[in-house]
Motif scaffolding. Sequence first.
Motif: not given
Length: 683
Positions: A468-478
């Motif tokens: 994922y090339p986006g911010p790591l914070v967006e993967l926290l819900p995952v």
Amino acid sequence: MQTEEAPSSHRHSINSCLEMPLFRAPGKHGGVKAGPRRKRNKEWMGSCRKTDEDGSVLSLTRLCLLSLAENMKEVWVKDYADNYLDHFSFRYIMGPFNLLPGELVEDLTLLLGSRRQMSRAALHLLLVPQLRGLSLEKCPGLVNSALCAHIAARCQALWSLDLSAAQQLSSKVLSETLGCLPVLRSLSLAGTPCDRCVIRTIAQRCRFLRHLDISRCHLLSPAALLPLGGGASFSPSSCPSRSPGCPSTSPSVSSSSPPAPLSPLPLCSLLALDIDFGEQEGDPVAAAAYLLLSLPYLERVAMEGLAQACCLIQEKQFGQTEEFTSREGVPQLWDLWRERKSKDSLRKKREGAVAGDEDEEERTLWEGYGSENEEETSRDEGLSRPQAEEKSREGVLLSDERLILRLKDVKGLSCDSLGSLSRACPDLCSISVNIDDGEDTRGRSQGSLLAAGLQACSGQLQSLTVHYPGPLVELLPVLQVAGSSLVSLTLEGVQTSPHTPLLEVIKACPGLRDLHISAEPPSTPQEAEDEEENQREERDLPQLPHLCSLTLNFSYEHSQMKPVMSWMSLKKVLKCLLAGSPLLEKISLVSLPCPLNCVLQDVLSVLDLDLNLFAEATDSPPMPLARLQRIDMLRTDVEMITVKSIMQRSKRLKNVDVSYCWQISNLEVVDCKMSSKVKVVWL
């Protein structure tokens, strides 16, 4: 040296045989010259007191293999290379390695490959008939057509063969070699010139194959994989299937006979990522759906379009694939789906009625899959075949039944259709997902889509890899959805900032054994933090007590000698991971955007305190870094005094990489190498 020659018309051909005794008297022809007894190798004697990679004492078998590896080059390999290698071609070499069990020869081959000591002559000597496994992944440059001819002639009982990255081979050579290995169970051709002809040879000749890796084979299209599922009929003479000297294991078929349909291979694992995309856009999805329906034993799959194929199967939208199946001359997916459902129903009935071994029963049940006479079922109902087909089609269309797949490990997924994949594969335990940065048509982030798709796997997913090339914070819900059961987590290409909640990631995955993060460093520096606030937070840091492997690698500009120290709070995370993970064996910390030396010093001070407190305790818990075997600290501010302290406390440590560490000088590295047995790398 004695040789057993073939008849005069074939002397010195591939049918001749070379005999190499294990011990020989001194003399000519490559014999060992008489002379003073050699002194004992002090380095070898010292290795007898060394431990294996897991810290255990080396076994006698392992010591013997190490001795063979050390002496092979100067004894047997030298004799064979000097006197026979380029002068004769032998089908068999009767020598010292024929006396060893196949498992030991395989271990010796792997040992020489891992040590970069393998040579062409050594390979010739190690290709013995009793060999069951041969991996040449570590030395692909040695694999050529001549070596493949030796493999085909000498090792026809191989169960496992790995030719990954062997790019010197042609499609014809691969086909001829595999045509002589009919009992293969595992085959890796990743990164080779494998094409459609090779796949057809595999489908025809390797009838026991369970694992196949053809990733990075750019000459393959998705449609070229169809023979694996028994779909593409072809004449056995259309591609070379064996060398002239290979025995035939299938009935002879005249060239005038019609193309012969094949039954599916018993594949459990099929890895086919990064191959050609095919003629049209929908080919990967159609091919993946065909293989999922035709290969009933699949558990591990890596293919493009896999999630979309599962959605297509679950929704029974087979009309989208009719053009593909007609073009390739394979059965319609609807027929495959109906036949698969029929097989599943019959299997469940027999499982409920007959007790016995499940695997043997299932093998008998699926034997001859795809070639049964469907008129038998129609006859039982008193219907003609067309009438039975129409009745079955109508019944299935009105039914809410869904086909259940056995997949457990899948790679090459995208966020879309992930929910269908989860419903079709209730036993999923390992997933690798590629997601793009951005939002869907409804404005939802890719991280939210992934979290929703993994909801069905919550509590059972053990391994998750996300590109994922986006911010790591967006993967926290995952991770909050699936992290409770995760044992392995890999995040690649993510972006970080000074406020990235890495501690929250750790809290969401308390059972991790492997944590690997490859990230972009923060682009903005972090403001100074309150020291009192930091001390309060450090009292309640999360821990990963089962963590064995840790990777935190940050990208860097090659023109910069030092990374930009822009994420100072990362020190707290590092201390949490190093001090709270006593089972760590492998650590990789590359180009960290924060000071590392002070963190290691704090962890070592805690270790010294714990050692003093538990010096007399017999049931003390494992100490931080006590099980460490390898640590890489490239492009960090670590100092040599800290490295030496780690060496003193980590008795199992074998490898340290401090390349491009600007605080360490060449003189310090030389001094460390002289005073320690640990392998130190510095550039």
